[in-house]
Motif scaffolding. Structure first.
Motif, PDB file in Angstrom:
ATOM      1  N   THR A 115      23.731 -54.887 -80.312  1.00  0.00           N
ATOM      2  CA  THR A 115      22.702 -55.879 -80.632  1.00  0.00           C
ATOM      3  C   THR A 115      22.104 -55.600 -82.002  1.00  0.00           C
ATOM      4  O   THR A 115      21.918 -56.516 -82.813  1.00  0.00           O
ATOM      5  CB  THR A 115      21.605 -55.876 -79.549  1.00  0.00           C
ATOM      6  OG1 THR A 115      22.215 -56.172 -78.284  1.00  0.00           O
ATOM      7  CG2 THR A 115      20.524 -56.895 -79.852  1.00  0.00           C
ATOM      8  N   TRP A 116      21.822 -54.348 -82.283  1.00  0.00           N
ATOM      9  CA  TRP A 116      21.273 -53.957 -83.581  1.00  0.00           C
ATOM     10  C   TRP A 116      22.243 -54.318 -84.707  1.00  0.00           C
ATOM     11  O   TRP A 116      21.859 -54.907 -85.710  1.00  0.00           O
ATOM     12  CB  TRP A 116      20.989 -52.451 -83.569  1.00  0.00           C
ATOM     13  CG  TRP A 116      20.614 -51.885 -84.881  1.00  0.00           C
ATOM     14  CD1 TRP A 116      19.363 -51.884 -85.453  1.00  0.00           C
ATOM     15  CD2 TRP A 116      21.493 -51.236 -85.818  1.00  0.00           C
ATOM     16  NE1 TRP A 116      19.427 -51.284 -86.686  1.00  0.00           N
ATOM     17  CE2 TRP A 116      20.718 -50.878 -86.934  1.00  0.00           C
ATOM     18  CE3 TRP A 116      22.845 -50.934 -85.811  1.00  0.00           C
ATOM     19  CZ2 TRP A 116      21.258 -50.228 -88.032  1.00  0.00           C
ATOM     20  CZ3 TRP A 116      23.389 -50.290 -86.908  1.00  0.00           C
ATOM     21  CH2 TRP A 116      22.589 -49.936 -88.010  1.00  0.00           C
ATOM     22  N   ALA A 117      23.532 -53.979 -84.540  1.00  0.00           N
ATOM     23  CA  ALA A 117      24.525 -54.236 -85.582  1.00  0.00           C
ATOM     24  C   ALA A 117      24.753 -55.733 -85.783  1.00  0.00           C
ATOM     25  O   ALA A 117      24.870 -56.199 -86.926  1.00  0.00           O
ATOM     26  CB  ALA A 117      25.840 -53.541 -85.246  1.00  0.00           C
ATOM     27  N   VAL A 118      24.816 -56.498 -84.697  1.00  0.00           N
ATOM     28  CA  VAL A 118      24.985 -57.947 -84.831  1.00  0.00           C
ATOM     29  C   VAL A 118      23.811 -58.525 -85.613  1.00  0.00           C
ATOM     30  O   VAL A 118      24.002 -59.353 -86.518  1.00  0.00           O
ATOM     31  CB  VAL A 118      25.142 -58.634 -83.456  1.00  0.00           C
ATOM     32  CG1 VAL A 118      25.027 -60.151 -83.587  1.00  0.00           C
ATOM     33  CG2 VAL A 118      26.478 -58.258 -82.820  1.00  0.00           C
ATOM     34  N   GLY A 119      22.596 -58.092 -85.305  1.00  0.00           N
ATOM     35  CA  GLY A 119      21.425 -58.576 -86.055  1.00  0.00           C
ATOM     36  C   GLY A 119      21.545 -58.314 -87.548  1.00  0.00           C
ATOM     37  O   GLY A 119      21.223 -59.186 -88.371  1.00  0.00           O
ATOM     38  N   ARG A 120      22.034 -57.138 -87.927  1.00  0.00           N
ATOM     39  CA  ARG A 120      22.214 -56.814 -89.353  1.00  0.00           C
ATOM     40  C   ARG A 120      23.290 -57.689 -89.987  1.00  0.00           C
ATOM     41  O   ARG A 120      23.162 -58.131 -91.123  1.00  0.00           O
ATOM     42  CB  ARG A 120      22.569 -55.339 -89.560  1.00  0.00           C
ATOM     43  CG  ARG A 120      21.540 -54.309 -89.109  1.00  0.00           C
ATOM     44  CD  ARG A 120      20.152 -54.609 -89.650  1.00  0.00           C
ATOM     45  NE  ARG A 120      19.112 -53.760 -89.137  1.00  0.00           N
ATOM     46  CZ  ARG A 120      18.494 -53.901 -87.968  1.00  0.00           C
ATOM     47  NH1 ARG A 120      18.871 -54.811 -87.122  1.00  0.00           N
ATOM     48  NH2 ARG A 120      17.498 -53.125 -87.632  1.00  0.00           N
ATOM     49  N   MET A 121      24.357 -57.947 -89.237  1.00  0.00           N
ATOM     50  CA  MET A 121      25.438 -58.775 -89.784  1.00  0.00           C
ATOM     51  C   MET A 121      25.040 -60.247 -89.858  1.00  0.00           C
ATOM     52  O   MET A 121      25.554 -60.987 -90.700  1.00  0.00           O
ATOM     53  CB  MET A 121      26.716 -58.589 -88.986  1.00  0.00           C
ATOM     54  CG  MET A 121      27.343 -57.218 -89.194  1.00  0.00           C
ATOM     55  SD  MET A 121      27.662 -56.781 -90.928  1.00  0.00           S
ATOM     56  CE  MET A 121      29.324 -57.400 -91.100  1.00  0.00           C
ATOM     57  N   LEU A 122      24.112 -60.685 -89.016  1.00  0.00           N
ATOM     58  CA  LEU A 122      23.592 -62.050 -89.157  1.00  0.00           C
ATOM     59  C   LEU A 122      22.876 -62.184 -90.493  1.00  0.00           C
ATOM     60  O   LEU A 122      22.988 -63.226 -91.161  1.00  0.00           O
ATOM     61  CB  LEU A 122      22.653 -62.400 -87.998  1.00  0.00           C
ATOM     62  CG  LEU A 122      23.291 -62.474 -86.615  1.00  0.00           C
ATOM     63  CD1 LEU A 122      22.238 -62.807 -85.568  1.00  0.00           C
ATOM     64  CD2 LEU A 122      24.451 -63.453 -86.570  1.00  0.00           C
ATOM     65  N   ASP A 123      22.171 -61.132 -90.907  1.00  0.00           N
ATOM     66  CA  ASP A 123      21.537 -61.143 -92.231  1.00  0.00           C
ATOM     67  C   ASP A 123      22.597 -61.259 -93.324  1.00  0.00           C
ATOM     68  O   ASP A 123      22.428 -62.009 -94.290  1.00  0.00           O
ATOM     69  CB  ASP A 123      20.707 -59.869 -92.446  1.00  0.00           C
ATOM     70  CG  ASP A 123      19.492 -59.802 -91.540  1.00  0.00           C
ATOM     71  OD1 ASP A 123      19.041 -60.860 -91.041  1.00  0.00           O
ATOM     72  OD2 ASP A 123      18.982 -58.674 -91.324  1.00  0.00           O
ATOM     73  N   GLU A 124      23.690 -60.533 -93.196  1.00  0.00           N
ATOM     74  CA  GLU A 124      24.797 -60.595 -94.161  1.00  0.00           C
ATOM     75  C   GLU A 124      25.392 -62.005 -94.201  1.00  0.00           C
ATOM     76  O   GLU A 124      25.710 -62.528 -95.262  1.00  0.00           O
ATOM     77  CB  GLU A 124      25.880 -59.577 -93.789  1.00  0.00           C
ATOM     78  CG  GLU A 124      27.111 -59.624 -94.648  1.00  0.00           C
ATOM     79  CD  GLU A 124      26.937 -59.075 -96.049  1.00  0.00           C
ATOM     80  OE1 GLU A 124      27.761 -59.442 -96.913  1.00  0.00           O
ATOM     81  OE2 GLU A 124      26.004 -58.291 -96.288  1.00  0.00           O
TER      82      GLU A 124
END
Length: 173
Positions: A115-124
């Motif tokens: 969940t944390w990583a997906v959130g960061r990649m949504l920013d990307e």
């Protein structure tokens, strides 16, 4: 504290430990590992890492006919915990596999890392000008379903893929 990093040859041994933990024949989405990639030797690993980092460059990706992909490894204290990929464009591969693919090594699961990583990649994805992402998971992958839904995924339905039927979600950015 985990961080997302660009794939690096510096973590060859750590990556191999994560890869071994998945076991033979296991699918490790998010790493971009192909059947022809040889990752055991330093030379093979370096070639694979170079391919991954090259796919993030739109100019290099355009020359291959591929839409491109941004890969990140989930790392904590030089231990590779997982990988995540943001696939660019609207290729046939993206239409069945989705814009996001991720995997967390078994010993690091149930910590909220996906969940944390997906959130960061949504920013990307936002930085890249993407406004809507397709995310796909296996029908029986309850953990991935929860991750996608926590990140705003709206269930569209199921479709067949080369790996069997899958659930399809859309995340609006």
């Amino acid at each position: 504290m985990p961080e997302l990093i660009v794939p690096t040859v510096r973590l060859h041994t750590a990556w191999l430990k994560a890869h071994t933990e998945w076991g033979s024949g296991q699918h490790e989405d998010g790493f971009g590992l192909g059947q022809s990639d040889e990752v055991e030797s330093p030379v093979g690993f370096a070639a694979w890492v170079a391919r991954l980092t090259g796919e993030a460059d739109p100019a290099k990706a355009a020359g291959t006919g591929q839409a491109g992909c941004t890969y990140r490894w989930i790392v904590e204290r030089d231990q590779v915990l997982g990988g995540i990929a943001l696939r660019h464009g609207d290729s046939d591969h993206v239409r069945w596999a989705g814009h996001l693919g991720y995997g967390i090594r078994p010993s690091a699961r149930r910590r909220g890392l996906a969940t944390w990583a997906v959130g960061r990649m949504l920013d990307e994805a936002r930085v890249r000008g993407m406004d809507r992402l397709l995310v796909v998971c296996a029908l029986d992958n309850a953990a991935s379903m929860k991750t996608i839904e926590r990140c705003g995924g709206i269930f569209e339905g199921t479709r067949d893929t080369p790996f069997g039927p899958a659930r399809r979600y859309w995340i609006e950015l």
